[in-house]
Each structure stands twice: as structure tokens, then as C-alpha cells.
Write a protein that holds these residues in place. Structure first.
Motif, PDB file in Angstrom:
ATOM      1  N   SER A   1      -5.027  -9.519  -3.322  1.00  0.00           N
ATOM      2  CA  SER A   1      -4.099 -10.330  -2.521  1.00  0.00           C
ATOM      3  C   SER A   1      -4.823 -11.454  -1.803  1.00  0.00           C
ATOM      4  N   LEU A   2      -6.006 -11.162  -1.272  1.00  0.00           N
ATOM      5  CA  LEU A   2      -6.777 -12.186  -0.565  1.00  0.00           C
ATOM      6  C   LEU A   2      -7.176 -13.311  -1.519  1.00  0.00           C
ATOM      7  N   LEU A   3      -7.595 -12.951  -2.725  1.00  0.00           N
ATOM      8  CA  LEU A   3      -7.950 -13.972  -3.713  1.00  0.00           C
ATOM      9  C   LEU A   3      -6.730 -14.808  -4.099  1.00  0.00           C
ATOM     10  N   MET A   4      -5.580 -14.153  -4.237  1.00  0.00           N
ATOM     11  CA  MET A   4      -4.356 -14.871  -4.602  1.00  0.00           C
ATOM     12  C   MET A   4      -3.966 -15.860  -3.501  1.00  0.00           C
ATOM     13  N   ALA A   5      -4.032 -15.417  -2.247  1.00  0.00           N
ATOM     14  CA  ALA A   5      -3.675 -16.296  -1.125  1.00  0.00           C
ATOM     15  C   ALA A   5      -4.663 -17.451  -1.011  1.00  0.00           C
TER      16      ALA A   5
ATOM     17  N   LEU B   1       2.322  -7.080  -2.824  1.00  0.00           N
ATOM     18  CA  LEU B   1       1.469  -7.785  -1.871  1.00  0.00           C
ATOM     19  C   LEU B   1       0.742  -8.941  -2.550  1.00  0.00           C
ATOM     20  N   CYS B   2       0.248  -8.735  -3.751  1.00  0.00           N
ATOM     21  CA  CYS B   2      -0.385  -9.825  -4.509  1.00  0.00           C
ATOM     22  C   CYS B   2       0.608 -10.952  -4.755  1.00  0.00           C
ATOM     23  N   GLN B   3       1.811 -10.602  -5.145  1.00  0.00           N
ATOM     24  CA  GLN B   3       2.828 -11.603  -5.450  1.00  0.00           C
ATOM     25  C   GLN B   3       3.209 -12.413  -4.208  1.00  0.00           C
ATOM     26  N   ALA B   4       3.444 -11.728  -3.091  1.00  0.00           N
ATOM     27  CA  ALA B   4       3.811 -12.421  -1.856  1.00  0.00           C
ATOM     28  C   ALA B   4       2.651 -13.281  -1.360  1.00  0.00           C
ATOM     29  N   SER B   5       1.435 -12.784  -1.513  1.00  0.00           N
ATOM     30  CA  SER B   5       0.247 -13.533  -1.082  1.00  0.00           C
ATOM     31  C   SER B   5       0.065 -14.782  -1.935  1.00  0.00           C
ATOM     32  N   LYS B   6       0.247 -14.617  -3.230  1.00  0.00           N
ATOM     33  CA  LYS B   6       0.102 -15.735  -4.172  1.00  0.00           C
ATOM     34  C   LYS B   6       1.047 -16.878  -3.815  1.00  0.00           C
ATOM     35  N   ALA B   7       2.269 -16.523  -3.413  1.00  0.00           N
ATOM     36  CA  ALA B   7       3.287 -17.527  -3.115  1.00  0.00           C
ATOM     37  C   ALA B   7       3.270 -17.979  -1.651  1.00  0.00           C
ATOM     38  N   GLY B   8       2.447 -17.335  -0.827  1.00  0.00           N
ATOM     39  CA  GLY B   8       2.342 -17.739   0.572  1.00  0.00           C
ATOM     40  C   GLY B   8       3.504 -17.325   1.444  1.00  0.00           C
TER      41      GLY B   8
ATOM     42  N   LYS C   1      -6.495 -18.752  -3.437  1.00  0.00           N
ATOM     43  CA  LYS C   1      -6.285 -19.642  -4.573  1.00  0.00           C
ATOM     44  C   LYS C   1      -5.111 -20.583  -4.314  1.00  0.00           C
ATOM     45  N   GLY C   2      -4.081 -20.051  -3.660  1.00  0.00           N
ATOM     46  CA  GLY C   2      -2.903 -20.853  -3.374  1.00  0.00           C
ATOM     47  C   GLY C   2      -3.049 -21.724  -2.148  1.00  0.00           C
ATOM     48  N   GLY C   3      -4.166 -21.579  -1.439  1.00  0.00           N
ATOM     49  CA  GLY C   3      -4.400 -22.376  -0.247  1.00  0.00           C
ATOM     50  C   GLY C   3      -3.594 -21.922   0.948  1.00  0.00           C
ATOM     51  N   HIS C   4      -3.246 -20.654   0.976  1.00  0.00           N
ATOM     52  CA  HIS C   4      -2.400 -20.117   2.043  1.00  0.00           C
ATOM     53  C   HIS C   4      -3.263 -19.481   3.134  1.00  0.00           C
ATOM     54  N   ALA C   5      -3.681 -20.272   4.098  1.00  0.00           N
ATOM     55  CA  ALA C   5      -4.518 -19.785   5.193  1.00  0.00           C
ATOM     56  C   ALA C   5      -3.705 -19.006   6.220  1.00  0.00           C
ATOM     57  N   GLU C   6      -2.399 -19.300   6.323  1.00  0.00           N
ATOM     58  CA  GLU C   6      -1.588 -18.617   7.320  1.00  0.00           C
ATOM     59  C   GLU C   6      -1.319 -17.182   6.962  1.00  0.00           C
TER      60      GLU C   6
END
Length: 169
Positions: free
Chosen positions: A158-162, A125-132, A164-169
Motif C-alpha cells: 500500500s505504501l508503494l502504491m500511494a 488497502l492497496c487499491q485505496a492507497s493507489k487511488a489516493g 507511486k501515485g504521489g499521494h503524500a496525504e
């Protein structure tokens, strides 16, 4: 090349003979995405659990490269859904990080541990969140992923990773 492989197998070529680095014909065919060749090798008794010297199994290769048909074929043949690298990286972690949702779905259907973490504590989940990768995130959440799981090194969620990557969706 499937017919060539079958001819060699009919001539009693050792389906599990490995190169010096542990790579077998199954590893090579999986890496190249040759579905018919992988099927022929499995029918001939290829060891789906075989690993190269660096610990990589064919299932990890298939998951990392998004070859969902091969992922399903290898799992059906008995591949270890949790075949982890030395750092704890699993096929599910690789597929989630690369955004291969069909592979994530197949691995979860075959019982992959949704919260299996690498040595640094990062989960699929962290990995997928990080990459959006939204669809992978959704599949992992549907599979029961722990949304609060934090990486061991920095306590990253996961929320922090998303975020950080700017993935709001």
C-alpha cells in the motif's frame, strides 16, 4: 417506475427471470440506482445472490457505483458481502478503489474481509492507497487491514502504491 414494477409484480411477473446474460431486474435496478425499485424487488423475493454470467452480483454493482443506500439494503436482505468475481475482486475492493467511503464503511460493518485480495494479490488497502482515497484508507486501517500486505505479482504494498501515485496525504 416503482409503481410500474409493483403493478407487474402484482400481476405475478417472475421477479427472478433473467436475460440471456443472467441479468435480472435486481441487477438492472441496482445498476441504475433505483432504490425504490430495488426495495420492491427484494420484497417480492428477488434473489440478492443472483449473478450475471460474468459473475457480477448486484452488491458489487452498488459498491462500485457508490450507492451506499443500496449496499446497505442488499446486505440487510442477505447479499453475500464477499461476492467475488473470478479474479477475486470483491465489493470492498471495488468500493475502496473508487473511493466510496460510505460503501466501504457499510461493507466492513457487515463483515467484509478487510484483506481479501484479487488474484494478483492487491487488497482493498492497496487499491485505496493507489487511488489516493484517504478516508477509505483510514476506514480500512481502522478495520484492521494489514499495512504490509503485498501484491503477489510485483510484491507491491500500500505504501508503494500511494508513493507511486504521489499521494503524500
Amino acid at each position: 417506475h416503482a409503481k410500474t414494477v409493483e403493478a407487474l409484480l402484482d400481476a405475478r411477473a417472475d421477479v427472478n427471470l433473467a436475460m440471456r446474460d443472467g441479468t435480472t431486474a435486481l441487477h438492472t435496478a441496482t445498476y441504475k440506482g433505483h432504490t425504490e425499485v430495488v426495495a420492491a424487488l427484494i420484497r417480492a423475493g428477488a434473489l440478492v445472490q443472483a449473478r450475471c454470467h460474468d459473475g457480477v452480483a448486484a452488491l458489487l454493482m452498488a459498491a462500485k457505483s457508490g450507492r451506499d443506500e443500496l449496499v446497505r439494503m442488499l446486505l440487510k436482505a442477505g447479499a453475500d458481502v464477499e461476492a467475488a468475481l473470478r479474479d477475486g475482486g470483491t465489493p470492498l475492493l471495488a468500493a475502496a478503489y473508487k473511493g466510496h467511503d460510505a460503501c466501504v464503511e457499510a461493507l466492513l460493518q457487515y463483515g467484509a474481509s478487510v484483506d481479501a485480495a484479487r488474484a494478483d494479490g492487491l487488497t482493498p488497502l492497496c487499491q485505496a492507497s493507489k487511488a489516493g482515497h484517504v478516508r477509505c484508507v483510514e476506514l480500512l486501517l481502522e478495520g484492521g487491514a494489514n499495512v504490509e500486505a503485498a501484491g503477489a505479482v510485483y510484491g507491491t504494498t500500500s505504501l508503494l502504491m500511494a508513493s507511486k501515485g504521489g499521494h503524500a496525504e
